[in-house]
Motif scaffolding. Structure first.
Motif, PDB file in Angstrom:
ATOM      1  N   PRO A   4       0.825  -1.201   0.000  1.00  0.00           N
ATOM      2  CA  PRO A   4       0.000   0.000   0.000  1.00  0.00           C
ATOM      3  C   PRO A   4       0.854   1.244   0.000  1.00  0.00           C
ATOM      4  O   PRO A   4       1.988   1.252   0.461  1.00  0.00           O
ATOM      5  CB  PRO A   4      -0.788  -0.118   1.302  1.00  0.00           C
ATOM      6  CG  PRO A   4       0.148  -0.844   2.221  1.00  0.00           C
ATOM      7  CD  PRO A   4       0.961  -1.765   1.362  1.00  0.00           C
ATOM      8  N   SER A   5       0.291   2.350  -0.504  1.00  0.00           N
ATOM      9  CA  SER A   5       0.873   3.666  -0.348  1.00  0.00           C
ATOM     10  C   SER A   5       0.110   4.370   0.755  1.00  0.00           C
ATOM     11  O   SER A   5      -0.890   3.875   1.262  1.00  0.00           O
ATOM     12  CB  SER A   5       0.767   4.447  -1.660  1.00  0.00           C
ATOM     13  OG  SER A   5       1.421   3.767  -2.697  1.00  0.00           O
ATOM     14  N   GLN A   6       0.565   5.545   1.140  1.00  0.00           N
ATOM     15  CA  GLN A   6      -0.120   6.310   2.172  1.00  0.00           C
ATOM     16  C   GLN A   6      -0.421   7.694   1.636  1.00  0.00           C
ATOM     17  O   GLN A   6       0.272   8.193   0.759  1.00  0.00           O
ATOM     18  CB  GLN A   6       0.759   6.418   3.427  1.00  0.00           C
ATOM     19  CG  GLN A   6       1.103   5.073   4.072  1.00  0.00           C
ATOM     20  CD  GLN A   6      -0.054   4.488   4.837  1.00  0.00           C
ATOM     21  OE1 GLN A   6      -0.923   5.201   5.289  1.00  0.00           O
ATOM     22  NE2 GLN A   6      -0.066   3.172   4.984  1.00  0.00           N
ATOM     23  N   HIS A   7      -1.468   8.303   2.132  1.00  0.00           N
ATOM     24  CA  HIS A   7      -1.733   9.685   1.799  1.00  0.00           C
ATOM     25  C   HIS A   7      -2.162  10.388   3.078  1.00  0.00           C
ATOM     26  O   HIS A   7      -2.175   9.802   4.161  1.00  0.00           O
ATOM     27  CB  HIS A   7      -2.791   9.805   0.688  1.00  0.00           C
ATOM     28  CG  HIS A   7      -4.189   9.570   1.173  1.00  0.00           C
ATOM     29  ND1 HIS A   7      -5.234  10.361   0.828  1.00  0.00           N
ATOM     30  CD2 HIS A   7      -4.700   8.623   2.003  1.00  0.00           C
ATOM     31  CE1 HIS A   7      -6.338   9.917   1.397  1.00  0.00           C
ATOM     32  NE2 HIS A   7      -6.036   8.867   2.106  1.00  0.00           N
ATOM     33  N   ALA A   8      -2.483  11.641   2.972  1.00  0.00           N
ATOM     34  CA  ALA A   8      -2.859  12.408   4.157  1.00  0.00           C
ATOM     35  C   ALA A   8      -3.956  11.683   4.907  1.00  0.00           C
ATOM     36  O   ALA A   8      -4.937  11.245   4.326  1.00  0.00           O
ATOM     37  CB  ALA A   8      -3.313  13.802   3.752  1.00  0.00           C
ATOM     38  N   GLY A   9      -3.782  11.593   6.212  1.00  0.00           N
ATOM     39  CA  GLY A   9      -4.747  10.866   7.029  1.00  0.00           C
ATOM     40  C   GLY A   9      -4.337   9.429   7.265  1.00  0.00           C
ATOM     41  O   GLY A   9      -5.028   8.677   7.920  1.00  0.00           O
ATOM     42  N   ASP A  10      -3.186   9.010   6.692  1.00  0.00           N
ATOM     43  CA  ASP A  10      -2.629   7.671   6.890  1.00  0.00           C
ATOM     44  C   ASP A  10      -3.553   6.564   6.415  1.00  0.00           C
ATOM     45  O   ASP A  10      -3.495   5.440   6.903  1.00  0.00           O
ATOM     46  CB  ASP A  10      -2.285   7.443   8.370  1.00  0.00           C
ATOM     47  CG  ASP A  10      -1.133   8.326   8.831  1.00  0.00           C
ATOM     48  OD1 ASP A  10      -0.264   8.612   7.982  1.00  0.00           O
ATOM     49  OD2 ASP A  10      -1.138   8.731  10.001  1.00  0.00           O
ATOM     50  N   THR A  11      -4.445   6.880   5.479  1.00  0.00           N
ATOM     51  CA  THR A  11      -5.294   5.844   4.882  1.00  0.00           C
ATOM     52  C   THR A  11      -4.504   5.119   3.800  1.00  0.00           C
ATOM     53  O   THR A  11      -3.982   5.760   2.888  1.00  0.00           O
ATOM     54  CB  THR A  11      -6.556   6.469   4.256  1.00  0.00           C
ATOM     55  OG1 THR A  11      -7.273   7.152   5.278  1.00  0.00           O
ATOM     56  CG2 THR A  11      -7.429   5.382   3.649  1.00  0.00           C
ATOM     57  N   PRO A  12      -4.388   3.785   3.861  1.00  0.00           N
ATOM     58  CA  PRO A  12      -3.599   3.078   2.846  1.00  0.00           C
ATOM     59  C   PRO A  12      -4.266   3.121   1.484  1.00  0.00           C
ATOM     60  O   PRO A  12      -5.496   3.044   1.368  1.00  0.00           O
ATOM     61  CB  PRO A  12      -3.539   1.650   3.391  1.00  0.00           C
ATOM     62  CG  PRO A  12      -4.718   1.523   4.292  1.00  0.00           C
ATOM     63  CD  PRO A  12      -4.936   2.880   4.886  1.00  0.00           C
ATOM     64  N   LEU A  13      -3.465   3.265   0.454  1.00  0.00           N
ATOM     65  CA  LEU A  13      -3.923   3.250  -0.928  1.00  0.00           C
ATOM     66  C   LEU A  13      -3.144   2.171  -1.675  1.00  0.00           C
ATOM     67  O   LEU A  13      -1.960   1.963  -1.414  1.00  0.00           O
ATOM     68  CB  LEU A  13      -3.716   4.614  -1.585  1.00  0.00           C
ATOM     69  CG  LEU A  13      -4.496   5.788  -0.976  1.00  0.00           C
ATOM     70  CD1 LEU A  13      -4.062   7.097  -1.613  1.00  0.00           C
ATOM     71  CD2 LEU A  13      -5.997   5.588  -1.149  1.00  0.00           C
ATOM     72  N   TYR A  14      -3.821   1.516  -2.618  1.00  0.00           N
ATOM     73  CA  TYR A  14      -3.242   0.366  -3.285  1.00  0.00           C
ATOM     74  C   TYR A  14      -3.183   0.593  -4.796  1.00  0.00           C
ATOM     75  O   TYR A  14      -4.147   1.081  -5.388  1.00  0.00           O
ATOM     76  CB  TYR A  14      -4.078  -0.885  -2.991  1.00  0.00           C
ATOM     77  CG  TYR A  14      -4.216  -1.168  -1.518  1.00  0.00           C
ATOM     78  CD1 TYR A  14      -3.308  -1.982  -0.864  1.00  0.00           C
ATOM     79  CD2 TYR A  14      -5.250  -0.597  -0.785  1.00  0.00           C
ATOM     80  CE1 TYR A  14      -3.428  -2.235   0.501  1.00  0.00           C
ATOM     81  CE2 TYR A  14      -5.386  -0.837   0.573  1.00  0.00           C
ATOM     82  CZ  TYR A  14      -4.468  -1.668   1.217  1.00  0.00           C
ATOM     83  OH  TYR A  14      -4.588  -1.904   2.555  1.00  0.00           O
ATOM     84  N   PRO A  15      -2.078   0.204  -5.445  1.00  0.00           N
ATOM     85  CA  PRO A  15      -1.994   0.312  -6.906  1.00  0.00           C
ATOM     86  C   PRO A  15      -2.893  -0.720  -7.568  1.00  0.00           C
ATOM     87  O   PRO A  15      -3.334  -1.691  -6.934  1.00  0.00           O
ATOM     88  CB  PRO A  15      -0.519   0.032  -7.195  1.00  0.00           C
ATOM     89  CG  PRO A  15      -0.066  -0.817  -6.055  1.00  0.00           C
ATOM     90  CD  PRO A  15      -0.840  -0.340  -4.848  1.00  0.00           C
TER      91      PRO A  15
END
Length: 310
Positions: A4-15
């Motif tokens: 996962p990647s991270q963005h503001a708010g530490d919510t994981p994001l996935y490619p």
């Protein structure tokens, strides 16, 4: 979950590749659901790469649930936007039945351009098990019931086989390079006149996570153990469209199963027709529902990872 990647708010994001791995939906289909139907709306990196949140993954799983209940992809967005709806509406008569009729007509007319459109459209919008169950397997079953000794029947069958062999072979080549599952050797039944069920079964097995080694020509049964050893196969799967010879099914297949050190399975119409003949043998009879066949095969030949939605 991983990667996962991270963005503001530490919510994981996935490619997209990770979402494809987690859900079993290929990236081409995910992009088509976004562009053509607005079913999912991933975020984008500054370079334009898609990133999916956990909510997007859950939405993909909801889409799969509706599709597996027979809802056309064109109707899914309305259902997703109305969470109080729990029952699937009647499927659009122009969707699977219409595509089925077009596929049969295109095959009989040897209209390769139309076949290409139907193939690309179905597999870009729907998961492989849905495409096989709702369109390709029923169409093949209808065509094989009609094909006989009429002038042009053999040409139609060979034309469709050549079409699917090229396209499914390409999918297998790319899928095998990524697959982490065991090697599955697929060989023809010696007396089966066509390859359509074997091609569909190979596609289903590949989508399930197996590395499929597909042979076009039947091997003498005495050489199949050698092929298993040479290819490092963990199982053998045969598929056929006809009942087959009684001595082959009742004697030779069980004898082969005894000789092999890996599971031997049978699927397609031959498995449904000959189930009783193989009841006391070591041959695993998987039937002609290919998605169910893959689920049963995974018990005999476990995968390190199965798609979440099947």
């Amino acid at each position: 979950m991983s990667d996962p990647s991270q963005h503001a708010g530490d919510t994981p994001l996935y490619p997209i590749r990770e979402v494809s791995r987690l859900t079993g939906v290929n990236s081409v289909t995910l992009r088509a659901w976004e562009r053509r139907y607005g079913l999912i709306k991933p975020q984008r990196t500054p370079k334009g790469h898609r990133l999916y949140a956990q909510e997007d993954i859950e939405r993909v799983e909801q889409i799969l649930q509706w599709l597996n209940r027979g809802v056309p992809v064109s109707q899914v967005r309305e259902l997703l936007d109305r969470p109080e709806v729990s029952e699937a509406p009647m499927a659009d008569a122009s969707d699977w039945p219409g595509q089925h009729a077009q596929l049969v007509t295109a095959t009989e007319a040897m209209d390769l351009a139309r076949l290409e459109t139907l193939y690309a459209q179905s597999f870009s919008l729907y998961p492989v098990p849905v495409c096989i169950a709702e369109l390709w397997a029923p169409a093949v079953r209808e065509l094989e019931e009609h094909w006989g000794d009429r002038l042009g029947d053999t040409l139609q069958r060979l034309s469709l086989e050549a079409f699917l062999r090229t396209r499914i072979g390409t999918r297998l080549l790319h899928a095998n390079a990524r697959a982490q599952g065991p090697v599955l050797l697929m060989v023809p039944m010696p007396d089966d006149p066509g390859t359509l069920w074997r091609l569909l079964a190979a596609l289903a097995a590949s989508d399930y996570g197996y590395r499929v080694e597909l042979l076009d020509t039947a091997l003498p049964f005495g050489e199949i153990p050698l092929a298993v050893e040479a290819l490092g196969a963990s199982g053998v799967l045969m598929a056929g469209s006809h009942a087959g010879r009684s001595d082959l099914v009742r004697r030779q297949l069980p004898r082969l199963a005894e000789q092999l050190e890996v599971p031997l399975a049978l699927c397609g119409p031959v498995a449904r027709i000959r189930e009783a003949d193989l009841e006391e043998s070591r041959v695993a009879v998987l039937g002609d529902d290919l998605d169910q066949a893959m689920a049963e095969l995974s018990v005999l030949l476990p995968l390190t990872r199965l798609p979440l939605m099947k």
